[in-house]
Enzyme design. Structure first.
Site, PDB file in Angstrom:
ATOM      1  N   VAL A  11      14.683   9.952 -24.005  1.00 63.08           N
ATOM      2  CA  VAL A  11      13.747  11.074 -24.014  1.00 63.08           C
ATOM      3  C   VAL A  11      14.070  12.032 -25.156  1.00 63.08           C
ATOM      4  O   VAL A  11      13.188  12.443 -25.917  1.00 63.08           O
ATOM      5  CB  VAL A  11      13.775  11.794 -22.640  1.00 63.08           C
ATOM      6  CG1 VAL A  11      12.964  13.073 -22.674  1.00 63.08           C
ATOM      7  CG2 VAL A  11      13.242  10.864 -21.545  1.00 63.08           C
ATOM      8  N   THR A 121      14.674  14.646 -15.710  1.00 69.53           N
ATOM      9  CA  THR A 121      14.142  14.611 -14.343  1.00 69.53           C
ATOM     10  C   THR A 121      15.190  15.237 -13.424  1.00 69.53           C
ATOM     11  O   THR A 121      16.299  14.713 -13.292  1.00 69.53           O
ATOM     12  CB  THR A 121      13.873  13.155 -13.920  1.00 69.53           C
ATOM     13  OG1 THR A 121      12.962  12.592 -14.869  1.00 69.53           O
ATOM     14  CG2 THR A 121      13.276  13.073 -12.525  1.00 69.53           C
ATOM     15  N   PHE A 152       6.726  11.692 -19.343  1.00 80.54           N
ATOM     16  CA  PHE A 152       6.190  10.515 -18.651  1.00 80.54           C
ATOM     17  C   PHE A 152       6.234   9.271 -19.526  1.00 80.54           C
ATOM     18  O   PHE A 152       5.539   8.306 -19.276  1.00 80.54           O
ATOM     19  CB  PHE A 152       4.757  10.796 -18.171  1.00 80.54           C
ATOM     20  CG  PHE A 152       4.703  11.925 -17.171  1.00 80.54           C
ATOM     21  CD1 PHE A 152       4.905  11.670 -15.822  1.00 80.54           C
ATOM     22  CD2 PHE A 152       4.519  13.228 -17.579  1.00 80.54           C
ATOM     23  CE1 PHE A 152       4.904  12.700 -14.889  1.00 80.54           C
ATOM     24  CE2 PHE A 152       4.518  14.270 -16.659  1.00 80.54           C
ATOM     25  CZ  PHE A 152       4.710  14.016 -15.311  1.00 80.54           C
ATOM     26  N   LYS A 204       6.589  14.991 -11.443  1.00 77.48           N
ATOM     27  CA  LYS A 204       7.359  13.900 -12.062  1.00 77.48           C
ATOM     28  C   LYS A 204       7.845  12.899 -11.003  1.00 77.48           C
ATOM     29  O   LYS A 204       7.659  11.689 -11.119  1.00 77.48           O
ATOM     30  CB  LYS A 204       8.551  14.504 -12.826  1.00 77.48           C
ATOM     31  CG  LYS A 204       9.562  13.510 -13.305  1.00 77.48           C
ATOM     32  CD  LYS A 204       9.020  12.657 -14.429  1.00 77.48           C
ATOM     33  CE  LYS A 204       9.932  11.497 -14.705  1.00 77.48           C
ATOM     34  NZ  LYS A 204       9.673  10.823 -15.931  1.00 77.48           N
ATOM     35  N   LEU A 250       0.064  -3.541 -10.801  1.00 77.11           N
ATOM     36  CA  LEU A 250      -0.220  -4.463  -9.701  1.00 77.11           C
ATOM     37  C   LEU A 250       0.287  -5.845 -10.049  1.00 77.11           C
ATOM     38  O   LEU A 250      -0.249  -6.841  -9.591  1.00 77.11           O
ATOM     39  CB  LEU A 250      -1.730  -4.504  -9.417  1.00 77.11           C
ATOM     40  CG  LEU A 250      -2.311  -3.295  -8.683  1.00 77.11           C
ATOM     41  CD1 LEU A 250      -3.806  -3.472  -8.456  1.00 77.11           C
ATOM     42  CD2 LEU A 250      -1.603  -3.064  -7.337  1.00 77.11           C
ATOM     43  N   GLN A 251       1.315  -5.893 -10.896  1.00 76.14           N
ATOM     44  CA  GLN A 251       1.848  -7.202 -11.252  1.00 76.14           C
ATOM     45  C   GLN A 251       2.991  -7.556 -10.301  1.00 76.14           C
ATOM     46  O   GLN A 251       4.046  -6.923 -10.305  1.00 76.14           O
ATOM     47  CB  GLN A 251       2.344  -7.179 -12.701  1.00 76.14           C
ATOM     48  CG  GLN A 251       2.556  -8.570 -13.210  1.00 76.14           C
ATOM     49  CD  GLN A 251       2.921  -8.583 -14.681  1.00 76.14           C
ATOM     50  OE1 GLN A 251       2.813  -7.575 -15.374  1.00 76.14           O
ATOM     51  NE2 GLN A 251       3.375  -9.723 -15.139  1.00 76.14           N
ATOM     52  N   GLY A 253       6.055  -9.659  -8.720  1.00 76.83           N
ATOM     53  CA  GLY A 253       7.150 -10.363  -9.382  1.00 76.83           C
ATOM     54  C   GLY A 253       8.490  -9.983  -8.803  1.00 76.83           C
ATOM     55  O   GLY A 253       8.607  -9.758  -7.589  1.00 76.83           O
ATOM     56  N   CYS A 260      14.799   4.639 -14.178  1.00 80.91           N
ATOM     57  CA  CYS A 260      14.003   5.714 -13.577  1.00 80.91           C
ATOM     58  C   CYS A 260      13.569   5.454 -12.132  1.00 80.91           C
ATOM     59  O   CYS A 260      13.941   6.205 -11.243  1.00 80.91           O
ATOM     60  CB  CYS A 260      12.774   5.985 -14.443  1.00 80.91           C
ATOM     61  SG  CYS A 260      13.208   6.319 -16.145  1.00 80.91           S
ATOM     62  N   LYS A 320      12.618  -4.826 -18.416  1.00 78.39           N
ATOM     63  CA  LYS A 320      11.199  -5.108 -18.714  1.00 78.39           C
ATOM     64  C   LYS A 320      11.127  -5.475 -20.191  1.00 78.39           C
ATOM     65  O   LYS A 320      12.128  -5.321 -20.904  1.00 78.39           O
ATOM     66  CB  LYS A 320      10.311  -3.913 -18.367  1.00 78.39           C
ATOM     67  CG  LYS A 320      10.566  -2.685 -19.229  1.00 78.39           C
ATOM     68  CD  LYS A 320       9.486  -1.658 -18.980  1.00 78.39           C
ATOM     69  CE  LYS A 320       9.574  -0.543 -20.011  1.00 78.39           C
ATOM     70  NZ  LYS A 320       8.536   0.441 -19.866  1.00 78.39           N
TER      71      LYS A 320
HETATM   72  C1  UGA Z   1       8.834   4.852 -15.871  1.00 74.97           C
HETATM   73  C2  UGA Z   1       7.436   5.490 -15.832  1.00 74.97           C
HETATM   74  O1  UGA Z   1       6.429   4.498 -15.998  1.00 74.97           O
HETATM   75  C3  UGA Z   1       7.294   6.554 -16.921  1.00 74.97           C
HETATM   76  O2  UGA Z   1       6.026   7.204 -16.807  1.00 74.97           O
HETATM   77  C4  UGA Z   1       8.411   7.586 -16.751  1.00 74.97           C
HETATM   78  O3  UGA Z   1       8.365   8.562 -17.783  1.00 74.97           O
HETATM   79  C5  UGA Z   1       9.761   6.877 -16.800  1.00 74.97           C
HETATM   80  O4  UGA Z   1       9.823   5.886 -15.768  1.00 74.97           O
HETATM   81  C6  UGA Z   1      10.830   7.923 -16.579  1.00 74.97           C
HETATM   82  O5  UGA Z   1      10.891   8.481 -15.492  1.00 74.97           O
HETATM   83  O6  UGA Z   1      11.523   8.275 -17.547  1.00 74.97           O
HETATM   84  P1  UGA Z   1       9.980   2.942 -17.375  1.00 74.97           P
HETATM   85  O7  UGA Z   1      11.119   3.025 -16.410  1.00 74.97           O
HETATM   86  O8  UGA Z   1      10.259   2.954 -18.832  1.00 74.97           O
HETATM   87  O9  UGA Z   1       8.957   4.162 -17.114  1.00 74.97           O
HETATM   88  O10 UGA Z   1       9.233   1.583 -17.064  1.00 74.97           O
HETATM   89  P2  UGA Z   1       7.855   1.106 -16.398  1.00 74.97           P
HETATM   90  O11 UGA Z   1       6.989   0.539 -17.442  1.00 74.97           O
HETATM   91  O12 UGA Z   1       7.262   2.137 -15.534  1.00 74.97           O
HETATM   92  O13 UGA Z   1       8.384  -0.120 -15.496  1.00 74.97           O
HETATM   93  C7  UGA Z   1       9.316   0.118 -14.449  1.00 74.97           C
HETATM   94  C8  UGA Z   1       9.627  -1.165 -13.735  1.00 74.97           C
HETATM   95  O14 UGA Z   1       8.513  -1.603 -12.959  1.00 74.97           O
HETATM   96  C9  UGA Z   1       9.970  -2.345 -14.642  1.00 74.97           C
HETATM   97  O15 UGA Z   1      11.091  -3.020 -14.117  1.00 74.97           O
HETATM   98  C10 UGA Z   1       8.748  -3.238 -14.584  1.00 74.97           C
HETATM   99  O16 UGA Z   1       9.063  -4.608 -14.784  1.00 74.97           O
HETATM  100  C11 UGA Z   1       8.279  -2.989 -13.171  1.00 74.97           C
HETATM  101  N1  UGA Z   1       6.831  -3.265 -12.970  1.00 74.97           N
HETATM  102  C12 UGA Z   1       5.900  -2.544 -13.612  1.00 74.97           C
HETATM  103  C13 UGA Z   1       6.445  -4.277 -12.073  1.00 74.97           C
HETATM  104  O17 UGA Z   1       7.285  -4.950 -11.458  1.00 74.97           O
HETATM  105  N2  UGA Z   1       5.106  -4.507 -11.882  1.00 74.97           N
HETATM  106  C14 UGA Z   1       4.156  -3.793 -12.508  1.00 74.97           C
HETATM  107  O18 UGA Z   1       2.953  -4.056 -12.269  1.00 74.97           O
HETATM  108  C15 UGA Z   1       4.558  -2.785 -13.408  1.00 74.97           C
END
Ligand code: UGA
Length: 426
Positions: A11, A121, A152, A204, A250-251, A253, A260, A320
């Site tokens: 951040v 946060t 975010f 948040k 909605l993926q 897995g 976070c 991810k």
């Molecule tokens: C998340 C939030 O999306 C951000 O908005 C926020 O700012 C951030 O946390 C934070 O608090 O700093 P991030 O942790 O980078 O961001 O990653 P995401 O893209 O949100 O994915 C989080 C996890 O959910 C990953 O492991 C991803 O694989 C999983 N995921 C995501 C799923 O299993 N299915 C989905 O459909 C989407």
């Protein structure tokens, strides 16, 4: 404007670099001297697409500097961002050690008016406490305003998330600082949500909690769908068409990981319990997420009973795609569990070279599958989705692919003689 950003994590670095790129003079303060030296040379300690290029051009333009001298950076700045980590304690609560350290060091330095903006946060009420602590420490109330401005951004798309947010959340005690913030963020075209300090903190937590609940919801439906021979990707598509639900997150897995969601859900659960409110939904979301690795192992065992004696390659180690972050990575957890089961594990990730006991890591994707009996895709990197399946078939000894992220088109595999096992995809 002169801006000081305290903390050079995801951040802090993104905030510093983007603000500097849009003309502000930014000093980013970091305690670790080696990190400061590295950043001064334009080298990023993390993998984040596009960030290094912007960092280098901001340094060259003279708008961005890195230092371990907090006093110097604070004294010349009107805006002070706090962007230090708030990691998880072993009991799930947020650890405010770094945040408190910053406040202690900051308070004697505030001798002219400053706007102190919390990006980290932090638990509900922390920014109110910050305001009170500064007064207790003798900082005149006229010398500062505390603002809660949660971030975010997502790892992997941090720059574009900061440049094009869907909203800017500002928590304040009074409206004095708002115009200055609008000037600071002159390059952002998004609505402002103005609330009180604790309201911004809650937005948040609520945002991350909602997204995590959504992921656990689809993962629970995947379990039910699997039992009824229903394809969960059709279900996600079908419900996602309703704008009240939406397609994102909605993926189904392996579930969520990262620095976070796991931390913020646990912290919000604790804050809720502290006030005698049992957060049933938050607890269920975490329980579902924690059950997924076991579910996959059971699924692999059911489909491939002899998997323990096989040469298994896992593609993906980061939590991810598009990041080198492995914190709370479900992919890594799966790898660790498979090695505990005594499996012969080989790993490839495009940017992570994981050092997991009893596994072999590779720098080349196709080399990692040489003579493999089974291939597991644990993170949906683009290069896995776009793999040349003819080469995969040729290199592997076996022909089974387990897609833990439902990211691969089953028919492209079938066409190449590979057997596809997805998440609730009959
Ligand atoms: C998340 C939030 O999306 C951000 O908005 C926020 O700012 C951030 O946390 C934070 O608090 O700093 P991030 O942790 O980078 O961001 O990653 P995401 O893209 O949100 O994915 C989080 C996890 O959910 C990953 O492991 C991803 O694989 C999983 N995921 C995501 C799923 O299993 N299915 C989905 O459909 C989407």
């Amino acid at each position: 404007m002169d801006v000081c950003v305290i903390g050079a994590g995801y951040v802090g670095l993104t905030t510093s670099t983007v603000l500097a790129n849009y003309g502000h003079r930014v000093s980013c303060v970091e305690k670790q001297k080696e990190k400061v030296e590295m950043l001064k040379k334009g080298e990023l300690p993390i993998y984040e697409p596009g960030l290094e290029k912007m960092l280098v051009s901001s340094i060259e333009a003279g708008n961005l500097d890195f230092t371990d001298d907090l006093a110097k950076a604070v004294r010349k700045s009107l805006i002070i961002f706090i962007a230090v980590g708030t990691p998880q304690n072993s009991d799930g609560t947020a650890n405010l050690r770094f945040f408190d350290e910053v406040i202690n060091e900051l308070s004697p330095l505030i001798d002219t008016y400053k706007i102190i903006i919390t990006k980290s946060t932090v638990p509900l009420g922390t920014n109110e406490d910050l305001h009170l602590k500064l007064i207790e420490k003798g900082v005149p109330q006229t010398n500062f305003d505390v603002v809660s401005n949660p971030e975010f951004l997502r790892e992997g798309t941090a720059i574009s998330d900061m440049l094009h947010p869907d909203k800017v959340v500002i928590g304040v005690r009074n409206h004095t600082a708002i115009q200055t913030l609008q000037k600071l963020y002159h390059f952002i075209d998004a609505p402002y949500i103005i609330t009180n300090l604790t309201g911004a903190e809650m937005i948040k937590y609520a945002s991350n909690a909602f997204l995590a609940v959504k992921i656990s919801f689809i993962n629970e439906l995947a379990k039910i769908s699997d039992a009824y021979n229903v394809d969960i990707t059709d279900v996600a598509l079908g419900i996602g068409m309703d704008p009240r639900i939406g397609h994102h997150f909605l993926q189904a897995g392996l579930g969520y990981g990262g620095s976070c969601f796991p931390k913020d859900l646990a912290a919000l659960e604790h804050q809720s319990m502290k006030k005698n409110v049992t957060p049933h939904l938050l607890q269920a979301a975490q329980m579902i997420n924690n059950s997924l690795i076991d579910d996959y192992l059971a699924k692999i065992e059911k489909e491939i009973p002899a998997y323990r004696n096989m040469k298994i390659t896992v593609w993906g180690a980061s939590f991810k795609p598009n990041t080198d972050d492995t914190r709370h990575s479900q992919a890594l957890k799966l790898i660790e569990r498979l090695t505990e089961e005594g499996c012969n594990i080989h790993v490839f990730d495009p940017v992570v070279f994981p050092k997991v006991k009893n596994t072999t890591a590779y720098k080349d994707m196709y080399e990692s599958i040489q003579q493999a009996d089974l291939l597991i895709v644990a993170t949906e990197w683009r290069q896995f989705i776009e793999a040349d399946w003819a080469i995969v078939k040729e290199k592997m000894k076996g022909n089974i692919l387990v897609d833990c992220r439902n990211c691969i088109q089953p028919y492209t595999l079938k066409r190449n003689g590979l057997k596809y096992i997805g998440v609730a995809r009959p």
